[in-house]
Structures are given as structure tokens and as C-alpha cells.
Design a protein around this motif. Structure first.
Motif, PDB file in Angstrom:
ATOM      1  N   GLN A  93      -6.885  -1.258 -19.600  1.00  0.00           N
ATOM      2  CA  GLN A  93      -5.192  -1.743 -18.115  1.00  0.00           C
ATOM      3  C   GLN A  93      -5.126  -3.388 -18.981  1.00  0.00           C
ATOM      4  OE1 GLN A  93      -4.739  -1.965 -13.986  1.00  0.00           O
ATOM      5  NE2 GLN A  93      -6.403  -4.016 -14.213  1.00  0.00           N
ATOM      6  N   ASP A 148      -6.693   3.031   0.022  1.00  0.00           N
ATOM      7  CA  ASP A 148      -5.886   2.043  -0.543  1.00  0.00           C
ATOM      8  C   ASP A 148      -6.549   0.503   0.351  1.00  0.00           C
ATOM      9  OD1 ASP A 148      -3.112   2.346  -0.869  1.00  0.00           O
ATOM     10  OD2 ASP A 148      -2.685   3.317   1.357  1.00  0.00           O
ATOM     11  N   HIS A 167      -0.985  -2.188  -6.443  1.00  0.00           N
ATOM     12  CA  HIS A 167      -1.254  -2.033  -5.421  1.00  0.00           C
ATOM     13  C   HIS A 167      -2.568  -3.088  -5.506  1.00  0.00           C
ATOM     14  CE1 HIS A 167      -3.250   0.534  -6.860  1.00  0.00           C
ATOM     15  NE2 HIS A 167      -4.026   0.621  -6.338  1.00  0.00           N
ATOM     16  N   PHE A 185      -1.375 -16.501  -2.621  1.00  0.00           N
ATOM     17  CA  PHE A 185      -2.870 -16.712  -3.097  1.00  0.00           C
ATOM     18  C   PHE A 185      -3.092 -17.724  -2.621  1.00  0.00           C
ATOM     19  CE2 PHE A 185      -1.655 -13.369  -6.120  1.00  0.00           C
ATOM     20  CZ  PHE A 185      -2.507 -11.957  -6.247  1.00  0.00           C
ATOM     21  N   LEU A 240      -4.206  -6.941  -6.401  1.00  0.00           N
ATOM     22  CA  LEU A 240      -3.965  -7.663  -6.900  1.00  0.00           C
ATOM     23  C   LEU A 240      -4.021  -8.585  -7.516  1.00  0.00           C
ATOM     24  CD1 LEU A 240      -4.689  -9.166  -2.856  1.00  0.00           C
ATOM     25  CD2 LEU A 240      -2.307  -8.748  -3.389  1.00  0.00           C
ATOM     26  N   GLY A 241      -5.631  -7.665  -8.269  1.00  0.00           N
ATOM     27  CA  GLY A 241      -5.607  -8.564  -9.336  1.00  0.00           C
ATOM     28  C   GLY A 241      -5.035  -8.926 -10.459  1.00  0.00           C
ATOM     29  N   ALA A 253      -2.443 -10.784  -9.848  1.00  0.00           N
ATOM     30  CA  ALA A 253      -2.754 -12.852  -9.989  1.00  0.00           C
ATOM     31  C   ALA A 253      -2.716 -12.916 -12.158  1.00  0.00           C
ATOM     32  CB  ALA A 253      -3.644 -12.533  -9.798  1.00  0.00           C
ATOM     33  N   ARG A 254      -2.926 -11.833 -12.704  1.00  0.00           N
ATOM     34  CA  ARG A 254      -2.681 -12.145 -14.077  1.00  0.00           C
ATOM     35  C   ARG A 254      -0.777 -11.532 -14.682  1.00  0.00           C
ATOM     36  NH1 ARG A 254      -6.549  -8.835 -17.834  1.00  0.00           N
ATOM     37  NH2 ARG A 254      -8.220 -10.233 -16.784  1.00  0.00           N
ATOM     38  N   ALA A 302      -9.590  -8.090   2.695  1.00  0.00           N
ATOM     39  CA  ALA A 302      -9.908  -6.785   2.329  1.00  0.00           C
ATOM     40  C   ALA A 302     -10.623  -6.804   1.390  1.00  0.00           C
ATOM     41  CB  ALA A 302      -9.324  -5.769   2.896  1.00  0.00           C
ATOM     42  N   LEU A 303     -10.802  -7.738   0.468  1.00  0.00           N
ATOM     43  CA  LEU A 303     -11.070  -7.491  -0.814  1.00  0.00           C
ATOM     44  C   LEU A 303     -12.400  -8.323  -1.257  1.00  0.00           C
ATOM     45  CD1 LEU A 303      -7.630  -7.880  -3.138  1.00  0.00           C
ATOM     46  CD2 LEU A 303      -9.283  -6.011  -2.423  1.00  0.00           C
ATOM     47  N   ALA A 336       2.119 -11.821 -12.298  1.00  0.00           N
ATOM     48  CA  ALA A 336       2.914 -12.395 -12.101  1.00  0.00           C
ATOM     49  C   ALA A 336       3.415 -13.453 -11.199  1.00  0.00           C
ATOM     50  CB  ALA A 336       2.814 -11.923 -10.041  1.00  0.00           C
ATOM     51  N   PRO A 357      -9.158  -7.741 -13.682  1.00  0.00           N
ATOM     52  CA  PRO A 357      -8.651  -8.724 -12.962  1.00  0.00           C
ATOM     53  C   PRO A 357      -9.095  -9.139 -11.852  1.00  0.00           C
ATOM     54  CG  PRO A 357      -7.433  -6.614 -13.342  1.00  0.00           C
ATOM     55  CD  PRO A 357      -8.609  -6.377 -13.499  1.00  0.00           C
ATOM     56  N   GLU A 358      -8.987 -10.245 -11.732  1.00  0.00           N
ATOM     57  CA  GLU A 358      -9.552 -10.974  -9.695  1.00  0.00           C
ATOM     58  C   GLU A 358      -8.047 -11.530  -9.950  1.00  0.00           C
ATOM     59  OE1 GLU A 358     -11.617 -14.855 -10.175  1.00  0.00           O
ATOM     60  OE2 GLU A 358     -12.709 -13.549 -12.034  1.00  0.00           O
ATOM     61  N   PRO A 359      -8.715 -11.341  -7.698  1.00  0.00           N
ATOM     62  CA  PRO A 359      -7.105 -12.371  -7.413  1.00  0.00           C
ATOM     63  C   PRO A 359      -6.976 -13.021  -7.134  1.00  0.00           C
ATOM     64  CG  PRO A 359      -9.149 -11.051  -5.954  1.00  0.00           C
ATOM     65  CD  PRO A 359      -9.607 -10.705  -7.467  1.00  0.00           C
ATOM     66  N   ASN A 360      -6.505 -14.148  -8.186  1.00  0.00           N
ATOM     67  CA  ASN A 360      -6.618 -15.463  -8.060  1.00  0.00           C
ATOM     68  C   ASN A 360      -5.826 -15.679  -9.511  1.00  0.00           C
ATOM     69  OD1 ASN A 360      -6.920 -18.046  -8.435  1.00  0.00           O
ATOM     70  ND2 ASN A 360      -9.527 -18.229  -8.138  1.00  0.00           N
ATOM     71  N   PRO A 361      -4.704 -16.018  -8.528  1.00  0.00           N
ATOM     72  CA  PRO A 361      -3.863 -16.232 -10.420  1.00  0.00           C
ATOM     73  C   PRO A 361      -4.169 -17.438 -11.326  1.00  0.00           C
ATOM     74  CG  PRO A 361      -2.418 -16.530  -8.463  1.00  0.00           C
ATOM     75  CD  PRO A 361      -4.202 -16.237  -7.864  1.00  0.00           C
ATOM     76  N   GLU A 379       0.920  -1.636   0.392  1.00  0.00           N
ATOM     77  CA  GLU A 379      -0.613  -0.026   0.135  1.00  0.00           C
ATOM     78  C   GLU A 379       0.733   1.012   0.046  1.00  0.00           C
ATOM     79  OE1 GLU A 379      -4.539  -0.570   1.679  1.00  0.00           O
ATOM     80  OE2 GLU A 379      -2.094  -1.898   2.956  1.00  0.00           O
ATOM     81  N   SER A 380       0.303   2.279  -0.289  1.00  0.00           N
ATOM     82  CA  SER A 380       1.047   3.805  -0.285  1.00  0.00           C
ATOM     83  C   SER A 380       1.916   3.534   1.102  1.00  0.00           C
ATOM     84  CB  SER A 380       0.054   5.323  -0.037  1.00  0.00           C
ATOM     85  OG  SER A 380      -0.765   4.751  -0.261  1.00  0.00           O
ATOM     86  N   ALA A 408     -12.146  -1.315   2.361  1.00  0.00           N
ATOM     87  CA  ALA A 408     -12.644  -1.754   3.123  1.00  0.00           C
ATOM     88  C   ALA A 408     -13.072  -1.301   4.390  1.00  0.00           C
ATOM     89  CB  ALA A 408     -11.838  -3.784   3.212  1.00  0.00           C
ATOM     90  N   GLU A 434      -7.014 -16.493 -13.331  1.00  0.00           N
ATOM     91  CA  GLU A 434      -6.541 -15.198 -14.817  1.00  0.00           C
ATOM     92  C   GLU A 434      -5.394 -16.253 -15.229  1.00  0.00           C
ATOM     93  OE1 GLU A 434      -7.194 -12.418 -14.722  1.00  0.00           O
ATOM     94  OE2 GLU A 434      -8.103 -12.496 -13.393  1.00  0.00           O
TER      95      GLU A 434
END
Lengths: 345, 315
Positions: free
Chosen positions: A192, B179, A215, A245, A217-218, A221-222, A259-260, A224, B252-256, A43-44, B184, B259
Motif C-alpha cells: 500500500q 466497518d 474508508h 482531522f 482514515l490513515g 491523512a497520508r 472509534a479509531l 488528501a 498510515p496514521e489518521p493524522n494529516p 463506511e460501506s 470498535a 503524515e
């Protein structure tokens, strides 16, 4: 794995400010490999951008300085290297893309000219050769009508186009490493997707190593293969993307995920925020930086910095709960998380 | 229905013969106590729509009814006094939407004092109540906006909007500048206040996953047009309009693992200009399923399932 292309060891960076000395990066280590993408996530204020500025030798001095650590590109030490050495590395062996192309492109020069400048400087091409190569590069980053676009100024291009120009500039001299600092944060989601796909294609074609700072996470995931999570100037967890993950080991990584929103259908669980705020880096805590916000913090956490435990091959986590003698959380979100993942004695 | 929007248009004159169609013939309704999410990319008109609904922009044509009563096309001072109490707004950037020279107490009490809701002697205790409702301490009263973090400032912006006890709140990208962990916090706060105060929210944002989580129904805009509206899960998991489909596929979803399996075919091109738009569907130039008719005839909005409407010639 073979020798990493980029190896950062125990990097420390601080800045003088009116309020005192900020310890922005406090002992960061990571490695980036050829043909792979490493995401630096946080985060920042976590130190991710300062870290890559240090890698590029771009920390403004004063007020900033690298106080310790090493940055090796294919074995060559960059910390303390002369401007001449750094000048040959920047732009040539390491390309860089920033979040806001409007502020990093020169507004008074056509985009074609900006690329030819780089080519003449690093590659010693003639004017005509450089011009032809610039148009070719603009085509490679999928800019339509590249010849016309080369004669335009940054303000005449959309945000997505400008980011493509930045990418063309960054890859102009065939770098081995591409550092992308929040490259798509300012872009809309469909643009994007275009830029991320372009980066992946370029990586495949050129065996590029990419260090991606984000920052989101989506996006991680795409893109990294490997991830390092930063918090308050330190890496708190690192490892292969899927491990991080699917089996996060550090309470902060777990907190970020909770938090997501739940991405599955009908999933409407309430979000779980991380309460509080990161510590003040003017006087960082002596122990774990996350202790104050951690639901499982123990007494030791506040005073003693946990080591980076190696849980499995290249999966590391900086948390005292991995210690064999640590009392494990009996309830709450971290219950059972550390079963079979304690080490040492 | 707490709010009904009928054929609303908001056009801006840019110069001779140049008309920007920011909001173009948009109709929808917001139900009492629901959260309606409004998504779309930059320049689609979602913020202009929100600002027009609270009276910050004059309406070019069309009608907006609040609790059955038509709102004026252009607000005068008396209209603001009459309606702004009931329809409030929370802005994206909490630092530019709070007056830096006012203390938190002044910021929170200005509206309720103007509307005669709070007596002068009640101000400290009322401000204290609102601060604690949004999770801030009473000592914040005498401090200035710059002394707070982004998340805290957004809480102040929320308290300012809600202190007037509005019925409807337009939230324009309230979490985009924050952030993840703080997002949340703010989303949960809005949900809690919504249920405890019986609020209705129009939640404008570009983060699709977040909007799906918070809202009951979702609406999608593209170049001034409302292209699809439906129950959140249905719209998110079974989008029908080709634009909604591309938008969700690009997210994009946080699920590698997922994805990596996903075949991303990015939508080609970029959003075109809302200045003097061509006839026909606004999405035709980028649409993977475009037909001849799309380039000449504006699609009409059809209900394809109960509560699920789409504006596309495919239906």
C-alpha cells in the motif's frame, strides 16, 4: 481557488431492487481541483462508490438512474451527455482505478495488450508506437522488467503489480482527473505504501487531480488535501484535510475518529464505537440521517434535514447544532464542540 | 504460561520437491489472561499458525503445550472432544464460518451440547444469556445468519466460540471485514468478555494500530518466521527488527500533519515465496540493512531487553 476541474452539484442516484427503490446518493456536492487530492470517506453503503460511478457515467441503467444533479468536468456537463461524449471522457480525460484489479483487468489479454488497446482507441497510435508507449508506461509505474511484464497475463502478476498495471492503464492517455476507488484496500501495508507513493509522484509530475475513495482514515491523512465525509448518501462534512482531522465539526466525523485507536504512545483509551447502524436507504429518514445514532440529537434532527453550514472558508458541516438557537450539549463527547461555530439565527 | 509453542513447523507438500514452509520453527508462549497480538502481511503464516494451534492443521514438527500438557501432533476425534473445548477460534469471515442452514440457537448450542455442558431443556435460556452477553436480543435465536449484518454475525461467531467456556481463544482477523465504527464495537466486546471471563486471547490481525490498542504484547511474523516479539508499546514505538520498522513506518496514521512530515520510503519489492525458501534470513532480499551473513545464516532469536526478542543478525 480557480475553477474546479470537477464540480458535482446535488447529485441524486437511485436503484430499483426487488425490495423497492434504494436512494443510494441523496444530493451529493463536491469539487476537485487540479493538482490536489480529494478523499471521499465513508463506511460501506454510504454511496461513495456509486457517486463516482455516476461521475463516470457508469451507473447501470436499468436498474440505476441519476434522478437529479449535475457533474461538470472543466465546465462540460456529463449528466445526460451522449455515450459518444462520455466515451471520449472516460479513459481519456478521466482515468479510473478500482479496488480489485483482478476483476477489472481482462484475464484473457496480456497486460501490454490491454494498454495498447486503450492507446490505439483514444490516441490513434500505431501498433508499434502503442507497444513502445505501453512499455514506457509500465516503467513509469515502477514495474521492473517492463518489457517482459508487458507480455504476461494478469494472473501471473502479484496483487501490487496488478494495481500498478491498473494505474498505468488509467494514466495512459494523460487524463486530467484520476478516480481511485479503494485502490489499496486489498493490498498489504508495505505494498500500500508503495502504491500511495506512486500515486503522489504521478500527481506531482502531471498536475493530476485525484479523487480518492476510501474508508481508511490513515490513507486519507497520508494522501488528501481535501476531504468529504459521506453518510447515508449525503456529504455530512467537507473541508481541508487538516481542519477535518483537527477540528471536526460533525458528530459523525467525531464518532469515526473516536472509534479509531489512539496513535500516541501510552495512549490506550478505550475505543468509542458508534452504536447502531446506518439508516435504511429504501426509506431514508426525512431529517438528519445520523440522528438515530447521534449522542446529541435534538427533536428537530429527526424530522428536518440540516443545511450544510459554511463554518469557515470551504469547511462545511451538515448539523443542526450549528444553528445559533440550538441547545448545545452540556455533557458527553460533543460538549463544547460547537462553541463559536454556530451560525444564522 | 497457558500455551507454550516450541520450534513449531507447519509445512505443506505442494508436489515433488516443493515444500511450502508456512510456519517455520516458531517458538513463543502466551501468558495466562493476556492478549497476544500477532501481525504480519498476507502469506506470512499467521493464520496457519493460529489454525495449527487449535488443531485444524497437523503439526509437521515441534511441540505445543497447553497448561503444561503436550497437544497431539494430529488431532483425532477424541482429541478434538478433549481439547477444542478449551481452545476455541473466532474466524475472519462471519458469513462463511456460520452454517447458513442452522438457526442461531442451533449454532450456539451445538458445541456445548456435544461436550455435555448444556442439558437439552437449558438450551433456550443459555443461548439467550450468550446472546445478551454479546449484545444481541433473544429473538435472534430462531433466525438464520443471513438475517444479520456483518457485525452482528461476528458477535454470533464470538458467542459460539465462548459458549464452550474456553481458556484460550484464537481470533483470526476478527474485525478485518467490518466497518470502522463496528470494529470498535467488536474490539470492546472482546475486551469486556476477556476480563469478565478471564480469557486468554491470541489476536491475529494485519491492522497494526488496532492490534497495539488491544494487546499486551505483540509478535510479528514474516514468511513463516517470528521476527520480533515484545510489549506492545515498545514494539510499536521502538521496533528493532528492520521488517517491523518498515511495517510500522508504512502504516498510515489518521493524522494529516504527521503524515505530511513523515518521509515514507516504501520497502522495495514484495514478499518472496515460502516454497523451498533460501537459507539465511527470509527478509534479506528486501532489508535496508542487509549484510553478507544474512543471506547464508538463519538469524537466531535473541532477547535484547527483558521480554523483547528479535531474530536479526544486527543484534
Amino acid at each position: 481557488m480557480s475553477r474546479p476541474l470537477l464540480e458535482v452539484r446535488d447529485l441524486r442516484v437511485e436503484f430499483d431492487t426487488h425490495g423497492g427503490v434504494v436512494q443510494a446518493v441523496r444530493g451529493v456536492s463536491f469539487e476537485a481541483h487540479r493538482g490536489r487530492t480529494l478523499a471521499l470517506v465513508g463506511e460501506s453503503g454510504c454511496g461513495k462508490s456509486v457517486t463516482v460511478q455516476a461521475v463516470m457515467g457508469l451507473i447501470p441503467r436499468p436498474p440505476g438512474r441519476i434522478t437529479a444533479g449535475s457533474v461538470r468536468l472543466d465546465g462540460t456537463e456529463l449528466v445526460g451527455a451522449s455515450e459518444a461524449v462520455l466515451g471520449r471522457v472516460r479513459g481519456k480525460r478521466i482515468g479510473m482505478i478500482f479496488q480489485d484489479p483482478m476483476t477489472s483487468l481482462n484475464p484473457t489479454m496480456t497486460v501490454g495488450r490491454q494498454i495498447t488497446e486503450t492507446l490505439r482507441r483514444h490516441e490513434g497510435l500505431s501498433d508499434t508506437q502503442a507497444r513502445a508507449r505501453a512499455v514506457e508506461l509500465l516503467g513509469q509505474v515502477r514495474i521492473p522488467e517492463a518489457r517482459t511484464r508487458a507480455d504476461q497475463y494478469p494472473f501471473q502478476l502479484s496483487g501490487g503489480m496488478r494495481q500498478r498495471v491498473m494505474i498505468a492503464l488509467a494514466i495512459a492517455c494523460n487524463p486530467e482527473l484520476l478516480i481511485a476507488d479503494e485502490p489499496t484496500t486489498a493490498l498489504d501495508v508495505t505494498i500500500q505504501a508503495q502504491v500511495l507513493t506512486l500515486l503522489k509522484d504521478l500527481q506531482r509530475e502531471r498536475q493530476l487531480s485525484i479523487v480518492l475513495i476510501t474508508h481508511d482514515l490513515g490513507v486519507v491523512a497520508r494522501m488528501a488535501d481535501d476531504v468529504a465525509v459521506l453518510y447515508a448518501g449525503q456529504v455530512v462534512e467537507s473541508g481541508p484535510a487538516e481542519r477535518l482531522f483537527e477540528a471536526p465539526a460533525h458528530p459523525y466525523t467525531l464518532g469515526l475518529r473516536a472509534a479509531l485507536p489512539d496513535p500516541t504512545e501510552g495512549g490506550r483509551r478505550r475505543l468509542t464505537p458508534i452504536e447502531g447502524a446506518p439508516p435504511d436507504l429504501f426509506s431514508p429518514p426525512p431529517g438528519c440521517a445520523y440522528a438515530e445514532r447521534c449522542p446529541a440529537a435534538m427533536r428537530a434532527c429527526a424530522t428536518r434535514l440540516p443545511p450544510l453550514w459554511e463554518l469557515e472558508e470551504s469547511h462545511r458541516s451538515r448539523c443542526w447544532l450549528h444553528h445559533a438557537l440550538a441547545e448545545q450539549p452540556a455533557e458527553g463527547p460533543l460538549k463544547g464542540l460547537f462553541r463559536g461555530r454556530t451560525l444564522g439565527a | 504460561m497457558i500455551l507454550e509453542v516450541l520450534n513449531l513447523k507447519k509445512h505443506f507438500k505442494l508436489g515433488p520437491g516443493r515444500l511450502l514452509h508456512a510456519v517455520d520453527d516458531v517458538s513463543f508462549a502466551i501468558r495466562e489472561k493476556e492478549i497476544l497480538g500477532l501481525v504480519g502481511e498476507s502469506g506470512c503464516g499467521k493464520s496457519t499458525l493460529g489454525r495449527t494451534l487449535v488443531g485444524l492443521h497437523e503439526k509437521t514438527s515441534g511441540q505445543v503445550r497447553f497448561q503444561g500438557q503436550p497437544l497431539p501432533a494430529r488431532y483425532n476425534d477424541a482429541d478434538f472432544r478433549r481439547f477444542s473445548r478449551h481452545i476455541q477460534m473466532i474466524f475472519q469471515d462471519p458469513s462463511s464460518s456460520l452454517n447458513p442452514r442452522m438457526t442461531v440457537r442451533e449454532i450456539l448450542s451445538e458445541g456445548p451440547r456435544l461436550h455435555g455442558l448444556w442439558k437439552k431443556h437449558e438450551v433456550p435460556s443459555r443461548v439467550g444469556e450468550w446472546l445478551s452477553r454479546v449484545g444481541l436480543g433473544s429473538e435472534a435465536q430462531s433466525r438464520y445468519p443471513h438475517e444479520f449484518s456483518g457485525g452482528q454475525r461476528q458477535r454470533i461467531g464470538i458467542a459460539r466460540a465462548l459458549a464452550l467456556e474456553p481458556r484460550l481463544v484464537v481470533c483470526d482477523e476478527p474485525i478485518s471485514a467490518l466497518d470502522v465504527s463496528v470494529q470498535a464495537q467488536v474490539v470492546n466486546l472482546l475486551e469486556d468478555l476477556k476480563s469478565s471471563l478471564g480469557l486468554t486471547l491470541l489476536f491475529i490481525a494485519h491492522d497494526l494500530s488496532m492490534v497495539r490498542t488491544i494487546s499486551d504484547r505483540m509478535a510479528v511474523m514474516y514468511l513463516g518466521k517470528l521476527v520480533e516479539l515484545g510489549p506492545s508499546d515498545e514494539l510499536f514505538f521502538r521496533p528493532r527488527h528492520p521488517y517491523t520498522q518498515s511495517l510500522i513506518a508504512a502504516n498510515p496514521e489518521p493524522n494529516p500533519r504527521r503524515e505530511r512530515q513523515r518521509v515514507v520510503t516504501p520497502l522495495p519489492g514484495e514478499i518472496s515465496t515460502p516454497v523451498n525458501p533460501k537459507p539465511g534470513c527470509r527478509f534479506a532480499d528486501r532489508c535496508p540493512q542487509v549484510q553478507g551473513v544474512c543471506r547464508s545464516v538463519d538469524p537466531v532469536t535473541r532477547e535484547i531487553a527483558p521480554g523483547h526478542q528479535v531474530a536479526c543478525h544486527l543484534f
